[in-house]
Design a protein around this motif. Sequence first.
Motif, mmCIF file in Angstrom:
data_model
loop_
_atom_site.group_PDB
_atom_site.id
_atom_site.type_symbol
_atom_site.label_atom_id
_atom_site.label_comp_id
_atom_site.label_asym_id
_atom_site.label_seq_id
_atom_site.Cartn_x
_atom_site.Cartn_y
_atom_site.Cartn_z
ATOM 1 N N HIS A 1 29.352 -23.939 11.198
ATOM 2 C CA HIS A 1 28.195 -23.269 11.797
ATOM 3 C C HIS A 1 26.938 -23.760 11.102
ATOM 4 O O HIS A 1 26.990 -24.262 9.977
ATOM 5 N N ARG B 1 22.802 -23.135 9.833
ATOM 6 C CA ARG B 1 21.777 -22.197 9.376
ATOM 7 C C ARG B 1 20.463 -22.970 9.253
ATOM 8 O O ARG B 1 20.459 -24.137 8.882
ATOM 9 N N CYS C 1 26.942 -23.829 7.060
ATOM 10 C CA CYS C 1 27.237 -22.526 6.457
ATOM 11 C C CYS C 1 28.280 -22.641 5.344
ATOM 12 O O CYS C 1 28.856 -23.696 5.107
ATOM 13 N N LYS D 1 18.479 -18.356 8.787
ATOM 14 C CA LYS D 1 18.843 -17.692 10.031
ATOM 15 C C LYS D 1 19.987 -18.473 10.649
ATOM 16 O O LYS D 1 20.046 -19.692 10.554
ATOM 17 N N SER D 2 20.878 -17.772 11.296
ATOM 18 C CA SER D 2 21.944 -18.426 12.039
ATOM 19 C C SER D 2 21.335 -19.224 13.179
ATOM 20 O O SER D 2 20.413 -18.764 13.848
ATOM 21 N N GLU E 1 23.426 -20.264 15.550
ATOM 22 C CA GLU E 1 24.467 -20.130 16.561
ATOM 23 C C GLU E 1 23.911 -19.391 17.779
ATOM 24 O O GLU E 1 23.168 -18.419 17.620
ATOM 25 N N GLU F 1 23.054 -15.369 18.286
ATOM 26 C CA GLU F 1 22.983 -14.673 16.994
ATOM 27 C C GLU F 1 21.532 -14.607 16.529
ATOM 28 O O GLU F 1 20.821 -15.606 16.557
ATOM 29 N N TRP G 1 20.026 -14.223 6.478
ATOM 30 C CA TRP G 1 20.580 -13.903 5.171
ATOM 31 C C TRP G 1 19.534 -14.209 4.124
ATOM 32 O O TRP G 1 18.854 -15.241 4.187
ATOM 33 N N TYR H 1 21.938 -9.125 4.411
ATOM 34 C CA TYR H 1 21.625 -9.567 5.762
ATOM 35 C C TYR H 1 20.222 -9.125 6.129
ATOM 36 O O TYR H 1 19.738 -8.097 5.672
#
Length: 92
Positions: A33, A35, A46, A67-68, A70, A73, A77, A84
């Motif tokens: 994933h 970030r 990730c 930030k994600s 994905e 989402e 973090w 979070y």
Amino acid sequence: MTIECTHLSQLQPVTPSADGCQECLASRDTWVHLRICLICGHVGCCDSSKNKHATKHFHSTGHPLVKSLEPGENWGWCYADKTYVYLSSVIN
């Protein structure tokens, strides 16, 4: 006890630095994933990815917020506060 991020004032408007993990693309490696650093736009993989480039970016720069990337989402973090950050009310 809820821990709140104390670094939200550091958020910047960012543009992704690459279409994938910057370092994995350079070394022709893979990731799980993605970030994005919310301070400079660096895109890293990730901690489920073998290289953990997003975390390595934090350790080398001190940029605490990611930030994600994905689809669907909208969470982040904070590495420094280990919490979070739900960003829907902070950024898009």
